[in-house]
Design an enzyme around this catalytic site. Structure first.
Site, PDB file in Angstrom:
ATOM      1  N   GLY A  11       0.821  -1.209   0.000  1.00  0.00           N
ATOM      2  CA  GLY A  11       0.000   0.000   0.000  1.00  0.00           C
ATOM      3  C   GLY A  11       0.852   1.255   0.000  1.00  0.00           C
ATOM      4  O   GLY A  11       2.098   1.173   0.060  1.00  0.00           O
ATOM      5  N   ASP A  12       0.184   2.407  -0.138  1.00  0.00           N
ATOM      6  CA  ASP A  12       0.869   3.712  -0.132  1.00  0.00           C
ATOM      7  C   ASP A  12       1.871   3.879  -1.269  1.00  0.00           C
ATOM      8  O   ASP A  12       2.862   4.584  -1.132  1.00  0.00           O
ATOM      9  CB  ASP A  12       1.605   3.952   1.210  1.00  0.00           C
ATOM     10  CG  ASP A  12       0.701   3.717   2.396  1.00  0.00           C
ATOM     11  OD1 ASP A  12      -0.455   4.148   2.332  1.00  0.00           O
ATOM     12  OD2 ASP A  12       1.153   3.104   3.381  1.00  0.00           O
ATOM     13  N   LYS A  15      -0.823   5.553  -5.513  1.00  0.00           N
ATOM     14  CA  LYS A  15      -1.886   5.277  -6.495  1.00  0.00           C
ATOM     15  C   LYS A  15      -2.741   6.514  -6.747  1.00  0.00           C
ATOM     16  O   LYS A  15      -3.173   6.743  -7.862  1.00  0.00           O
ATOM     17  CB  LYS A  15      -2.794   4.137  -5.995  1.00  0.00           C
ATOM     18  CG  LYS A  15      -2.085   2.803  -5.895  1.00  0.00           C
ATOM     19  CD  LYS A  15      -3.018   1.722  -5.387  1.00  0.00           C
ATOM     20  CE  LYS A  15      -3.397   1.860  -3.940  1.00  0.00           C
ATOM     21  NZ  LYS A  15      -2.316   1.674  -2.970  1.00  0.00           N
ATOM     22  N   GLY A  39      -5.891   5.941   2.215  1.00  0.00           N
ATOM     23  CA  GLY A  39      -5.699   7.391   2.172  1.00  0.00           C
ATOM     24  C   GLY A  39      -5.036   7.720   0.856  1.00  0.00           C
ATOM     25  O   GLY A  39      -3.892   7.363   0.631  1.00  0.00           O
ATOM     26  N   HIS A  40      -5.796   8.329  -0.042  1.00  0.00           N
ATOM     27  CA  HIS A  40      -5.239   8.658  -1.359  1.00  0.00           C
ATOM     28  C   HIS A  40      -4.936  10.146  -1.421  1.00  0.00           C
ATOM     29  O   HIS A  40      -5.822  10.973  -1.317  1.00  0.00           O
ATOM     30  CB  HIS A  40      -6.217   8.247  -2.467  1.00  0.00           C
ATOM     31  CG  HIS A  40      -6.315   6.761  -2.611  1.00  0.00           C
ATOM     32  ND1 HIS A  40      -7.262   6.144  -3.373  1.00  0.00           N
ATOM     33  CD2 HIS A  40      -5.578   5.772  -2.071  1.00  0.00           C
ATOM     34  CE1 HIS A  40      -7.092   4.835  -3.294  1.00  0.00           C
ATOM     35  NE2 HIS A  40      -6.075   4.585  -2.505  1.00  0.00           N
ATOM     36  N   GLN A 223      -5.046   0.003  -0.778  1.00  0.00           N
ATOM     37  CA  GLN A 223      -3.990  -0.824  -0.162  1.00  0.00           C
ATOM     38  C   GLN A 223      -3.086  -1.430  -1.253  1.00  0.00           C
ATOM     39  O   GLN A 223      -2.937  -0.810  -2.291  1.00  0.00           O
ATOM     40  CB  GLN A 223      -4.586  -1.906   0.746  1.00  0.00           C
ATOM     41  CG  GLN A 223      -5.197  -1.355   2.031  1.00  0.00           C
ATOM     42  CD  GLN A 223      -6.652  -0.951   1.905  1.00  0.00           C
ATOM     43  OE1 GLN A 223      -7.434  -1.649   1.284  1.00  0.00           O
ATOM     44  NE2 GLN A 223      -7.012   0.165   2.484  1.00  0.00           N
ATOM     45  N   THR A 300      -3.600   7.565   9.155  1.00  0.00           N
ATOM     46  CA  THR A 300      -3.359   7.503  10.598  1.00  0.00           C
ATOM     47  C   THR A 300      -2.174   8.350  11.048  1.00  0.00           C
ATOM     48  O   THR A 300      -1.965   8.513  12.255  1.00  0.00           O
ATOM     49  CB  THR A 300      -3.082   6.048  11.034  1.00  0.00           C
ATOM     50  OG1 THR A 300      -1.935   5.595  10.305  1.00  0.00           O
ATOM     51  CG2 THR A 300      -4.261   5.137  10.737  1.00  0.00           C
ATOM     52  N   ARG A 302       0.800   7.522  11.030  1.00  0.00           N
ATOM     53  CA  ARG A 302       1.883   6.700  11.593  1.00  0.00           C
ATOM     54  C   ARG A 302       3.115   6.753  10.690  1.00  0.00           C
ATOM     55  O   ARG A 302       2.982   6.755   9.461  1.00  0.00           O
ATOM     56  CB  ARG A 302       1.438   5.230  11.693  1.00  0.00           C
ATOM     57  CG  ARG A 302       0.383   4.985  12.727  1.00  0.00           C
ATOM     58  CD  ARG A 302      -0.006   3.509  12.774  1.00  0.00           C
ATOM     59  NE  ARG A 302      -0.728   3.093  11.585  1.00  0.00           N
ATOM     60  CZ  ARG A 302      -1.102   1.836  11.356  1.00  0.00           C
ATOM     61  NH1 ARG A 302      -0.780   0.879  12.192  1.00  0.00           N
ATOM     62  NH2 ARG A 302      -1.778   1.525  10.270  1.00  0.00           N
ATOM     63  N   LEU A 331      10.697   8.301  -7.405  1.00  0.00           N
ATOM     64  CA  LEU A 331      12.099   8.082  -7.787  1.00  0.00           C
ATOM     65  C   LEU A 331      12.991   9.160  -7.165  1.00  0.00           C
ATOM     66  O   LEU A 331      14.094   8.883  -6.706  1.00  0.00           O
ATOM     67  CB  LEU A 331      12.240   8.112  -9.314  1.00  0.00           C
ATOM     68  CG  LEU A 331      13.638   7.811  -9.833  1.00  0.00           C
ATOM     69  CD1 LEU A 331      13.967   6.331  -9.665  1.00  0.00           C
ATOM     70  CD2 LEU A 331      13.802   8.214 -11.297  1.00  0.00           C
ATOM     71  N   GLY A 414       7.871  13.301  -8.160  1.00  0.00           N
ATOM     72  CA  GLY A 414       7.453  14.319  -7.200  1.00  0.00           C
ATOM     73  C   GLY A 414       5.951  14.250  -7.042  1.00  0.00           C
ATOM     74  O   GLY A 414       5.270  13.622  -7.854  1.00  0.00           O
TER      75      GLY A 414
HETATM   76  P1  IMP Z   1      -6.844  -2.570   8.437  1.00  0.00           P
HETATM   77  O1  IMP Z   1      -7.028  -2.449   6.967  1.00  0.00           O
HETATM   78  O2  IMP Z   1      -7.176  -1.314   9.195  1.00  0.00           O
HETATM   79  O3  IMP Z   1      -7.551  -3.773   8.990  1.00  0.00           O
HETATM   80  O4  IMP Z   1      -5.280  -2.817   8.725  1.00  0.00           O
HETATM   81  C1  IMP Z   1      -4.632  -4.024   8.371  1.00  0.00           C
HETATM   82  C2  IMP Z   1      -3.243  -3.759   7.830  1.00  0.00           C
HETATM   83  O5  IMP Z   1      -3.333  -3.078   6.594  1.00  0.00           O
HETATM   84  C3  IMP Z   1      -2.375  -2.874   8.731  1.00  0.00           C
HETATM   85  O6  IMP Z   1      -1.030  -3.275   8.592  1.00  0.00           O
HETATM   86  C4  IMP Z   1      -2.544  -1.489   8.135  1.00  0.00           C
HETATM   87  O7  IMP Z   1      -1.461  -0.637   8.418  1.00  0.00           O
HETATM   88  C5  IMP Z   1      -2.590  -1.853   6.651  1.00  0.00           C
HETATM   89  N1  IMP Z   1      -3.310  -0.865   5.835  1.00  0.00           N
HETATM   90  C6  IMP Z   1      -4.623  -0.685   5.732  1.00  0.00           C
HETATM   91  N2  IMP Z   1      -4.909   0.299   4.858  1.00  0.00           N
HETATM   92  C7  IMP Z   1      -3.733   0.746   4.391  1.00  0.00           C
HETATM   93  C8  IMP Z   1      -3.372   1.734   3.422  1.00  0.00           C
HETATM   94  O8  IMP Z   1      -4.189   2.414   2.789  1.00  0.00           O
HETATM   95  N3  IMP Z   1      -2.036   1.864   3.200  1.00  0.00           N
HETATM   96  C9  IMP Z   1      -1.102   1.116   3.825  1.00  0.00           C
HETATM   97  N4  IMP Z   1      -1.402   0.186   4.723  1.00  0.00           N
HETATM   98  C10 IMP Z   1      -2.706  -0.004   5.002  1.00  0.00           C
END
Ligand code: IMP
Length: 434
Positions: A11-12, A15, A39-40, A223, A300, A302, A331, A414
């Site tokens: 994920g991240d 996209k 989160g897009h 994701q 989040t 994080r 890149l 970028g």
């Molecule tokens: P959940 O989707 O909240 O159940 O989280 C399960 C796992 O997927 C965790 O490791 C989250 O950090 C990860 N996760 C969920 N959505 C995203 C996202 O959009 N980007 C990156 N990781 C994600």
């Protein structure tokens, strides 16, 4: 004609920006799984938009957007997003359709998830705490409440009361948590009905109709492949099918309608939450990548774990998703590194592994096999043409493409839309957009 965009890592991958970039070639953008855990981030003319539920295609006034049946919906998060978009002057009516088959995220889902993560303690999944997993559990357990039931007040109230009675038993007796009040929940959800109702429809029917009319649909995955509940690093995954196959299930459009799959990968790797990550860098290079790449969760906040590009992961993703082409993002984040490593394989107890391991206990033990590439030590963010990239950067990209066995057709250097190199001559890209 339909195309799917998927993340090839955890994920991240960026996209949001790529969906935004290619949206002009499509008429409709549809989400097919996940919820507001995604989160897009899209930067348009220097302005930052973060969307969690509504496809980023909504930022293009003439496009329609769909939230497909595979998405789990928190109506409060949805209404907040409505407000945000309205504040930006973005018109939603007539452009946004939400599937009446979407499952609703309920307060007991978030409460149960928090209680379960606490119980797991150091073995926790590290979820986004949005109630996503428990909502999908109820969907599969055939106890879920779908959006169409929200519009039948008596049915809805009864369903909530039944479910809350059952969930309260678990919350209080298993976890020792406080019980929830069913009537309060019913009232809060019913209060949203007038705001949400105008957007709800049978979106499978709608999508099939527009496809019959010859319109183009872009399916936007949330994701990434390694977070897919079946093909990812189970149990450290999300609870939906983030891979390309999920697009059909999550929207009600047949596989025969999908023309191509665009995979998105960062020029390195990141992951949020727990679980094995073979190429993770727990050192100052990892911190440098986090700082330069602003690697903090869009949902989040994080800090993301950072590491080298993992060729085993992305090659596996190319296979699972049947990638037609690959997009490399961020890149520029590697621009000032002296040396860049690429993971070309895994060694497990002295043996070279041929495939991505299915078992996380094995993945947790593998040692990445690295090859070293010289850094290019030049700013790539203003470059528009592939041929103008520093030679070392081109060699790096060529090697990624070779390892993943997929052509690279777009390179992002970028966050802004302008900071993109599109290899228009890529035959794969041309075939998909023809
Ligand atoms: P959940 O989707 O909240 O159940 O989280 C399960 C796992 O997927 C965790 O490791 C989250 O950090 C990860 N996760 C969920 N959505 C995203 C996202 O959009 N980007 C990156 N990781 C994600």
């Amino acid at each position: 004609m339909s195309v799917v965009i998927v993340g090839t890592q955890w994920g991240d991958e960026g996209k949001g920006k790529i969906v935004d970039l290619v949206t002009e070639r499509f008429d409709v953008v549809a989400r097919y799984q996940g919820g507001h855990n995604a989160g897009h981030t899209v930067i348009l003319k220097g302005k930052k938009y973060v969307l969690h539920l509504i496809p980023s295609g909504i930022l293009h006034p003439e496009k329609a957007c769909v939230i497909g049946n595979g998405v789990v919906l928190d109506p409060f998060a949805l209404v907040e997003e409505f407000k945000f978009l309205e504040e930006q002057g973005i018109e939603l009516e007539g452009r946004l359709l939400i599937s009446n088959r979407c499952h609703l995220i309920m307060p007991y889902h978030t409460a149960l998830e928090a209680a379960e993560e606490k119980r797991l303690d150091k073995n926790k999944i590290g979820t986004t705490s949005r109630g996503i997993g428990p909502c999908y559990e109820d969907k599969m357990g055939r106890r879920g409440i779908r959006l169409d039931e929200l519009f039948m007040p008596e049915v809805f109230a009864q369903r909530v009361r039944d479910n809350v009675a059952f969930k309260n038993q678990i919350l209080t007796r298993v976890y020792g948590w406080k019980p929830l009040d069913a009537d309060e929940i019913v009232d809060r959800y019913q209060a949203l009905v007038p705001t949400i109702r105008p957007y709800v429809a049978d979106t499978s029917d709608y999508l099939n109709q527009v496809i019959r009319e010859g319109k183009r649909v872009l399916f936007e995955g949330a994701q990434g492949t390694l977070l897919d509940v079946d093909h990812g690093t189970y149990p450290f995954v999300t609870s939906s099918n983030a891979t390309a196959g999920g697009a059909c299930i999550g929207t009600g459009v047949a596989p025969s309608e999908i023309r191509g799959v665009i995979g998105i990968s960062k020029a390195y790797t990141t992951r949020v939450g727990e679980g094995p990550f073979p190429t993770e860098l727990n050192n100052e290079i990892g911190e440098k990548i986090r700082d330069r790449g602003q690697e903090y969760g869009a949902s989040t906040g994080r800090p993301r774990r950072c590491g080298w590009f993992d060729g085993v992961v992305v090659r596996y993703a190319a296979q699972i998703n049947g990638l037609s082409t690959l997009v490399i993002t961020k890149l520029d984040v590697l621009d000032d590194l002296d040396e860049i490593l690429i993971c070309t394989g895994y060694r497990y107890r002295g043996q070279l592994l041929e495939h991505f391991p299915t078992t996380i206990q094995v993945l947790a033990e593998v040692e990445p096999v690295y090859e070293s590439h010289p850094g290019w030590k030049e700013d790539t963010s203003t470059i528009k043409d592939y041929r103008d990239l520093p030679e070392a950067a081109r060699r790096y990209l060529d090697r990624l493409s070779e390892l993943v066995e997929t052509d690279i057709s777009i390179i992002s250097t970028g966050p802004d839309r302008e900071e993109t190199i599109v290899l228009e001559e890529s035959p794969r890209l041309q075939k998909m957009f023809a």
